[in-house]
Design a protein around this motif. Structure first.
Motif, PDB file in Angstrom:
ATOM      1  N   UNK A  45      -6.437 -10.007   5.311  1.00 46.99           N
ATOM      2  CA  UNK A  45      -6.099  -9.376   4.195  1.00 46.99           C
ATOM      3  C   UNK A  45      -4.597  -8.042   3.769  1.00 46.99           C
ATOM      4  N   UNK A  46      -3.987  -7.780   3.523  1.00 53.63           N
ATOM      5  CA  UNK A  46      -3.383  -7.157   4.105  1.00 53.63           C
ATOM      6  C   UNK A  46      -2.844  -6.269   2.593  1.00 53.63           C
ATOM      7  N   UNK A  47      -3.248  -5.564   1.556  1.00 50.40           N
ATOM      8  CA  UNK A  47      -3.832  -5.738   0.431  1.00 50.40           C
ATOM      9  C   UNK A  47      -2.819  -3.897   0.561  1.00 50.40           C
ATOM     10  N   UNK A  48      -1.308  -4.575  -0.222  1.00 55.64           N
ATOM     11  CA  UNK A  48      -0.441  -3.719  -0.732  1.00 55.64           C
ATOM     12  C   UNK A  48       0.943  -3.735   0.498  1.00 55.64           C
ATOM     13  N   UNK A  49       1.495  -2.551   0.511  1.00 56.58           N
ATOM     14  CA  UNK A  49       2.927  -2.601   0.980  1.00 56.58           C
ATOM     15  C   UNK A  49       2.904  -1.211   2.607  1.00 56.58           C
ATOM     16  N   UNK A  50       3.815  -1.638   2.816  1.00 55.54           N
ATOM     17  CA  UNK A  50       4.197  -0.699   3.629  1.00 55.54           C
ATOM     18  C   UNK A  50       4.497   0.353   3.371  1.00 55.54           C
ATOM     19  N   UNK A  51       5.845   0.815   2.113  1.00 55.45           N
ATOM     20  CA  UNK A  51       6.600   1.258   0.952  1.00 55.45           C
ATOM     21  C   UNK A  51       5.684   1.961  -0.055  1.00 55.45           C
ATOM     22  N   UNK A  52       5.230   2.938  -0.454  1.00 50.56           N
ATOM     23  CA  UNK A  52       4.660   3.768  -1.012  1.00 50.56           C
ATOM     24  C   UNK A  52       4.934   3.812  -2.466  1.00 50.56           C
ATOM     25  N   UNK A  53       4.359   3.421  -3.014  1.00 50.56           N
ATOM     26  CA  UNK A  53       4.356   3.508  -4.480  1.00 50.56           C
ATOM     27  C   UNK A  53       3.010   3.469  -5.845  1.00 50.56           C
ATOM     28  N   UNK A  54       3.244   3.153  -6.864  1.00 51.04           N
ATOM     29  CA  UNK A  54       1.900   3.045  -7.264  1.00 51.04           C
ATOM     30  C   UNK A  54       2.174   1.955  -8.341  1.00 51.04           C
ATOM     31  N   UNK A  55       1.680   0.975  -7.803  1.00 54.48           N
ATOM     32  CA  UNK A  55       1.285  -0.310  -8.339  1.00 54.48           C
ATOM     33  C   UNK A  55       0.576  -0.893  -8.918  1.00 54.48           C
ATOM     34  N   UNK A  56      -0.210  -1.499 -10.197  1.00 55.28           N
ATOM     35  CA  UNK A  56      -1.116  -2.431  -9.869  1.00 55.28           C
ATOM     36  C   UNK A  56      -0.613  -4.098  -9.613  1.00 55.28           C
ATOM     37  N   UNK A  57      -1.363  -5.617  -9.213  1.00 50.12           N
ATOM     38  CA  UNK A  57      -1.065  -6.559  -9.573  1.00 50.12           C
ATOM     39  C   UNK A  57      -2.090  -6.992  -8.113  1.00 50.12           C
ATOM     40  N   UNK A  58      -0.975  -8.261  -7.650  1.00 53.92           N
ATOM     41  CA  UNK A  58      -1.283  -9.026  -6.861  1.00 53.92           C
ATOM     42  C   UNK A  58      -1.701  -8.290  -5.657  1.00 53.92           C
ATOM     43  N   UNK A  59      -2.671  -8.007  -4.181  1.00 58.44           N
ATOM     44  CA  UNK A  59      -2.502  -8.111  -3.010  1.00 58.44           C
ATOM     45  C   UNK A  59      -1.261  -7.559  -2.343  1.00 58.44           C
ATOM     46  N   UNK A  60      -0.020  -8.523  -2.520  1.00 58.39           N
ATOM     47  CA  UNK A  60       0.975  -8.467  -2.316  1.00 58.39           C
ATOM     48  C   UNK A  60       2.028  -7.741  -3.199  1.00 58.39           C
ATOM     49  N   UNK A  61       1.472  -7.461  -4.424  1.00 59.91           N
ATOM     50  CA  UNK A  61       2.437  -6.694  -5.687  1.00 59.91           C
ATOM     51  C   UNK A  61       1.842  -5.059  -5.385  1.00 59.91           C
ATOM     52  N   UNK A  62       0.764  -4.943  -5.302  1.00 61.01           N
ATOM     53  CA  UNK A  62       0.000  -3.712  -5.367  1.00 61.01           C
ATOM     54  C   UNK A  62       0.577  -2.269  -3.910  1.00 61.01           C
ATOM     55  N   UNK A  63       1.151  -1.750  -4.796  1.00 63.99           N
ATOM     56  CA  UNK A  63       1.237  -0.403  -3.834  1.00 63.99           C
ATOM     57  C   UNK A  63       0.390   0.670  -3.525  1.00 63.99           C
ATOM     58  N   UNK A  64      -0.056   1.803  -2.614  1.00 66.44           N
ATOM     59  CA  UNK A  64      -0.389   2.574  -2.410  1.00 66.44           C
ATOM     60  C   UNK A  64       0.489   3.972  -2.254  1.00 66.44           C
ATOM     61  N   UNK A  65      -0.359   4.741  -2.081  1.00 71.14           N
ATOM     62  CA  UNK A  65      -0.128   6.038  -1.605  1.00 71.14           C
ATOM     63  C   UNK A  65      -0.340   7.242  -0.734  1.00 71.14           C
ATOM     64  N   UNK A  66      -0.985   6.655   0.308  1.00 73.61           N
ATOM     65  CA  UNK A  66      -1.475   7.509   1.381  1.00 73.61           C
ATOM     66  C   UNK A  66      -2.993   7.103   1.474  1.00 73.61           C
TER      67      UNK A  66
END
Length: 712
Positions: free
Chosen positions: A247-268
């Motif tokens: 699984x790849x959870x989140x994207x390579x750009x930072x963000x603060x988004x809940x949702x599916x593994x593709x939609x979710x975003x983290x920051x460090x």
């Protein structure tokens, strides 16, 4: 009383922003008079610079600009908290508007004085402005800086204006810069519409790689799979223990988004704990705790609001999604039936707890409802203070947290990075005690070193990772700035080195004393208790310490092409199935070499002779590497070598082509990090060469020689 003291008192007493603007304006009128005006000396010669093509001059390159000097040290969480403020300031005022930010790195730890390590920090924190390595604190002393972080404002003709001290000063920084810009514009001293072409961005030179500054690693209950906090890519990777991506959870750009593994975003993201089908994640720069549901394949926020909170003298108590947090760095489970998620709150120097279900804690069995997030231990002061009462104890940037789940210990352990110590926190009464490292004086946060021993005689340097091995009942520590993995016996309070020679590098070996790490940030122990997985942060790698064979090897992260293979098929995958990961940016210019005639059964001898520009040398400890591969639908890796320490001799390798070889193109990439002797400016450059190979029958050897001289 000086002008700055009067300004601070009046500013604090002011009721409105208009009053504050008037106070700052009067201060500027005073300190810019001939009698009061003080001019700062130019930047010292011989210091190393980052994100610039050459050293800058305060009185030439930056004349006509408002200059904000950010005095920082990269270990400091408070300094990290200032970076978003500076980024926002740079978004509001571009260089062409007349404002320039320059970072001045004045180290706390010995490890932080090294330019290669500062370079990694600049890349890791995505710092876009110029940075100076003030390794001997020459500028710090000359400008009478007292603490980290300090932002010092300098006028367009080099005037010393005023310092802004500490984190959480964004509003003040913006208001003062607004007044200063208007003041000097009215005098015709701000130069606008002028770029600084010598400002570059080292981040743009980073090669593509599966991992980028991974912070932590965690293993599931069965020991089949790993979770990697791919912090620099702002995502969580779930892999098999062989390294194959699930699984790849989140994207390579930072963000603060809940949702599916593709939609979710983290920051460090940093620390994680895995319980059945859920991974709890400390989403550090989002100041939040995230829940990764592997069954539903969704990410939700269960604590934090995406903004940094101030916790000194506060106990919390709000529902998780309504409770502000401050740079959570690690998490672990504890309490009755693991109903409490404990949080190492690095930003506020405390340990907090999030109730996952209705539960009780401490000997008094205080009842709390599910979802409540509340302080467990720590005053919020940055100290190494032990105390039987948890809320009278103090921590110094707790960055690693583990609960052994052992009844006779009944405590969790903390890697307290800024005090360079390992501490214990009782799960019965909250008492905080020292285990190894640190100093008797709770205010002394400089008691660091690299010494095996007992109690306070043992010395660590900024440890940020901690794990428990039930087999030997010992803790394993990522002693980050000593580039070592150490082992701690919590009962005897003894500490000893397990792996690492203390040098920053990347060397796998069957001799643990020869192994090299580079600021390892996290680790976990396998379910068989025979392996330690290490997040080797600055090497962008997961390394595996085998406790039976006493070896260290890198775990390759494999992104399978096409559909994700079933776990049962993992063992049939070979490393040749991996896509080739370039070590230079995709926009690197390619130099095409003349065709080379080779034979199918003969050896091809590669010789790549790279000449640095005159007056330059490789940056010690920085990532210089080279690789070669044959291009095609299924690329064939010829070689990949990192940690090159010298270019005095040609890079050489002998390769025998596969028997199925046909006419192909070989691509050779070299990533070079070097600095100028005279100015100290650091550069990171990618080189790419492509060579057509024409194969014929036979067994004779041939040479492939490339000579390239680099220019500044």
């Amino acid at each position: 009383m000086g002008a700055i003291d009067i300004l601070e008192m009046a500013y604090a007493a002011a009721k409105t922003d208009e009053q504050r603007r008037e106070i700052v304006l009067k201060y500027l009128e005073r300190v810019c008079t001939p009698d009061e005006r003080k001019v700062v000396e130019d930047f010292p010669q011989g210091l190393e610079w980052f994100n610039t093509m050459k050293p800058l001059s305060l009185h030439q390159d930056l004349k006509g600009k408002l200059v904000v000097l950010d005095f920082f040290t990269y270990c400091c969480i408070n300094c990290m908290h200032v970076l978003p403020d500076l980024e926002a300031l740079e978004e509001k005022y571009h260089i062409t508007d007349g404002l320039v930010v320059v970072g001045v790195h004045s180290a706390k730890f010995e490890n932080e004085k090294t330019s290669a390590n500062i370079l990694n920090a600049v890349l890791r924190y995505d710092i876009a402005h110029a940075v100076i390595n003030d390794h001997n604190t020459v500028m710090w002393d000359a400008l009478d800086i007292q603490c980290w972080p300090t932002m010092l404002l300098i006028g367009p003709s080099g005037e010393y204006l005023l310092p802004i001290i500490g984190e959480g000063q964004r509003k003040k920084l913006f208001l003062i810069c607004e007044v200063v810009m208007k003041f000097f514009k009215s005098r015709g001293e701000i130069v606008t519409n002028v770029e600084l072409p010598m400002i570059t961005r080292l981040k743009d030179s980073l090669p593509d790689s599966p991992l980028l500054f991974p912070g932590k690693v965690e293993v599931d209950d069965q020991g089949n799979n790993l979770a990697v906090a791919d912090s620099g890519h702002h995502r969580i990777l779930v892999t098999t223990k062989e390294g194959v991506l699930l699984h790849c959870i989140g994207g390579i750009e930072r963000g603060f988004v809940d949702g599916s593994f593709q939609e979710a975003r983290f920051h460090s993201p940093q620390g994680m704990v895995w319980k059945e089908d859920v991974i709890y994640v400390a989403d550090t720069q989002n100041h939040a705790i995230r829940k990764v549901d592997l069954k539903a394949e969704r990410v939700t926020t269960i604590a934090g609001m995406g903004e940094m909170g101030e916790h000194k003298c506060q106990w919390g108590g709000a529902p998780g999604p309504e409770q502000v947090l401050s740079s959570p760095w690690d998490v672990c489970l504890g309490g009755p039936d693991d109903n409490i998620l404990f949080i190492a709150m690095a930003g506020s120097h405390q340990i907090w707890g999030l109730f996952l279900r209705d539960s009780k804690w401490l000997a008094k069995e205080i009842e709390h409802n599910a979802n409540v997030c509340i302080l467990y231990a720590g005053t919020g002061k940055e100290e190494n203070r032990n105390n039987s009462y948890p809320r009278n104890a103090s921590f110094a940037q707790p960055s690693g947290l583990v609960n052994p789940h052992v009844d006779y210990l009944s405590c969790m352990y903390v890697a307290d990075s800024e005090s360079s110590s390992v501490r214990s926190v009782s799960l019965k009464d909250g008492a905080v005690k020292g285990v190894v490292g640190g100093d008797l004086d709770p205010m002394n946060l400089f008691a660091f070193g690299d010494v095996d021993g007992k109690g306070r005689d043992a010395k660590l340097q900024h440890p940020i990772g901690i794990a428990w091995n039930p087999l030997n009942q010992h803790l394993y520590i990522a002693d980050s700035y000593n580039h070592k993995i150490k082992m701690v016996d919590p009962l005897r309070k003894s500490c000893s080195t397990v792996a690492g020679n203390g040098k920053a590098g990347k060397v796998d070996s069957s001799t643990l004393e020869e192994v090299e790490f580079n600021e390892p940030g996290g680790l976990c122990v396998s379910s068989t208790f025979k392996r330690v997985y290490v997040a080797d942060t600055n090497n962008h790698a997961i390394r595996v310490l085998d406790l039976e064979s006493n070896t260290v090897q890198e775990l390759k992260i494999i992104f399978p092409a096409g559909s994700q293979p079933p776990v049962a098929e993992v063992s049939s995958l070979s490393l040749s199935a991996q896509p080739i990961k370039p070590i230079v940016p995709s926009k690197t210019p390619v130099t095409t070499q003349p065709q080379v005639e080779a034979t199918v059964e003969g050896a091809l001898c590669l010789h790549v002779n790279i000449k640095l520009p005159d007056g330059c040398k490789l940056t010690e400890g920085a990532p210089t590497a080279w690789m070669a591969y044959v291009k095609g639908d299924v690329p064939h890796l010829v070689l990949s070598k990192t940690s090159i320490s010298s270019l005095d001799e040609p890079l050489s390798h002998q390769w025998t082509a596969p028997s199925m070889a046909r006419d192909v193109t070989m691509r050779i990439e070299v990533s070079v990090c070097y600095c100028e002797d005279l100015t100290g400016t650091c550069h990171m450059t990618g080189l790419a060469f492509e060579v057509p190979l024409k194969f014929s029958e036979g067994s004779s050897d041939c040479d492939l020689t490339i000579v390239h001289r680099m220019d500044l």
